[in-house]
Design a protein around this motif. Structure first.
Motif, short mmCIF file in Angstrom:
data_model
loop_
_atom_site.label_atom_id
_atom_site.label_comp_id
_atom_site.label_asym_id
_atom_site.label_seq_id
_atom_site.Cartn_x
_atom_site.Cartn_y
_atom_site.Cartn_z
N THR A 2 -48.15 49.69 19.23
CA THR A 2 -47.49 50.64 18.53
C THR A 2 -46.92 51.84 19.11
O THR A 2 -47.39 52.01 20.17
CB THR A 2 -48.65 51.08 17.55
N THR A 3 -46.30 52.68 18.30
CA THR A 3 -45.64 54.01 18.99
C THR A 3 -46.64 54.82 19.69
O THR A 3 -46.59 55.06 20.82
CB THR A 3 -45.29 54.93 18.13
N MET A 4 -47.88 55.19 18.92
CA MET A 4 -49.02 55.81 19.35
C MET A 4 -49.52 55.08 20.69
O MET A 4 -50.02 55.79 21.84
CB MET A 4 -49.89 56.20 18.47
N GLU A 5 -49.86 53.97 20.70
CA GLU A 5 -50.35 52.97 21.78
C GLU A 5 -49.50 53.17 22.93
O GLU A 5 -50.01 53.39 24.10
CB GLU A 5 -50.69 51.63 21.35
N LEU A 53 -40.61 47.05 16.49
CA LEU A 53 -39.63 47.09 14.99
C LEU A 53 -39.18 48.42 14.93
O LEU A 53 -38.65 48.57 13.86
CB LEU A 53 -40.84 46.76 14.11
N LEU A 54 -39.08 49.16 15.79
CA LEU A 54 -38.35 50.56 15.55
C LEU A 54 -37.04 50.64 15.78
O LEU A 54 -36.53 49.46 16.40
CB LEU A 54 -38.89 51.50 16.65
N SER A 55 -36.04 51.34 15.22
CA SER A 55 -34.74 51.46 15.44
C SER A 55 -34.44 51.83 16.71
O SER A 55 -35.32 52.39 17.55
CB SER A 55 -34.14 52.45 14.58
N GLY A 56 -33.22 51.65 17.24
CA GLY A 56 -32.80 51.92 18.79
C GLY A 56 -32.90 53.57 19.01
O GLY A 56 -33.35 53.72 19.93
N VAL A 92 -43.78 57.14 12.45
CA VAL A 92 -43.65 55.60 12.72
C VAL A 92 -44.94 55.35 13.84
O VAL A 92 -45.09 54.49 14.58
CB VAL A 92 -42.54 55.16 13.46
N ALA A 93 -46.10 56.22 13.79
CA ALA A 93 -47.09 56.22 14.99
C ALA A 93 -47.65 54.70 14.82
O ALA A 93 -48.24 54.23 16.05
CB ALA A 93 -47.96 57.24 14.67
N THR A 94 -47.98 54.15 13.54
CA THR A 94 -48.58 52.84 13.65
C THR A 94 -47.65 51.80 13.50
O THR A 94 -48.28 50.71 13.59
CB THR A 94 -49.76 52.93 12.42
N ARG A 95 -46.52 51.78 13.74
CA ARG A 95 -45.59 50.81 13.74
C ARG A 95 -45.37 50.15 15.13
O ARG A 95 -45.14 51.19 16.21
CB ARG A 95 -44.40 51.38 13.13
#
Length: 230
Positions: free
Chosen positions: A92-95, A131-134, A124-127
């Motif tokens: 994830t983002t946060m990880e 899967l994030l946008s560029g 988007v911390a848990t995404r």
């Protein structure tokens, strides 16, 4: 903060940089502009020590680091954000952020500062990063580099392929970083107007050689655009 003198570097038998010299001022920004294939990314990789130069010197904060490996330059305060919005896609983002923060003494405080610079990452911390946008991945990549509290940040095309709204956010953050002190930036960038607004000094690289340089200001934009149009 960074002084490169007479740098010759390349890959295998191919020479990409031919005697390149430039400086990055302390607490300032130097921008490198040029067409694709001019050697801009090779210059950043050589500055960090990912490529061993065939000739020339690299001095960081007054010390010769030409023969130091990349990890030792990182320990001395360099951080590198390459092209491609790199991250660990399954985390994830946060990880992704905590993975860097956990290895640094001021990690928690630096992580909070990075999120303040890029508040969209909180949303988007848990995404998963894959899967994030560029634009979100690019913000994540820069935030991860900043968590290391670098003294010199090497940025390779941070706005390439990013949607315009996020380009503006990334540009704003880089300008903010450059203005608050404590960090020097070597920026490779295609957006001439932004590059010159951010820069104390600029360099135009063509076929591995510096063909123009000067102070970054509005008056320089015409000169740079004419040089790049040739």
């Amino acid at each position: 903060m960074l002084e490169i003198t007479g740098l010759v570097a390349g890959y295998d038998r191919s020479v990409v940089l031919h005697g390149v010299s430039l400086t990055v001022p302390e607490d300032g920004v130097a921008t490198v502009l040029g067409h694709n294939g001019a050697g801009k990314s090779t210059l950043l990789r050589a500055a960090l020590g990912l490529i061993r130069p065939r000739a020339g010197t690299v001095r960081f904060d007054g010390r010769d680091v030409t023969r130091l490996p990349a990890h030792q330059r990182v320990r001395r305060g360099m951080a590198y954000v390459p092209q491609g919005q790199q991250s660990f896609p399954q985390l994830t983002t946060m990880e992704n952020l905590r993975l860097v923060a956990d290895g640094h003494r001021a990690g928690r405080a630096a992580l909070a500062e990075a999120l303040d610079l890029f508040p969209a990452l909180r949303e988007v911390a848990t995404r998963r990063a894959g899967l994030l946008s560029g634009g979100q991945r690019q913000q994540l990549a820069i935030a991860r580099a900043l968590i290391t509290r670098p003294r010199l940040l090497l940025l390779d095309e941070p706005t390439e392929g990013i949607q315009p709204s996020v380009v503006a956010e990334i540009q704003r953050t880089i300008l903010q970083l450059a203005s608050r002190g404590g960090l020097s930036v070597l920026l490779v960038e295609q957006h001439v107007g932004f590059a010159l607004r951010a820069a104390d000094e600029y360099y135009v690289l063509e076929a591995g050689r510096v063909t123009a340089s000067g102070a970054g200001d509005e008056e320089a934009e015409g000169t740079v655009r004419r040089t790049l149009s040739v």
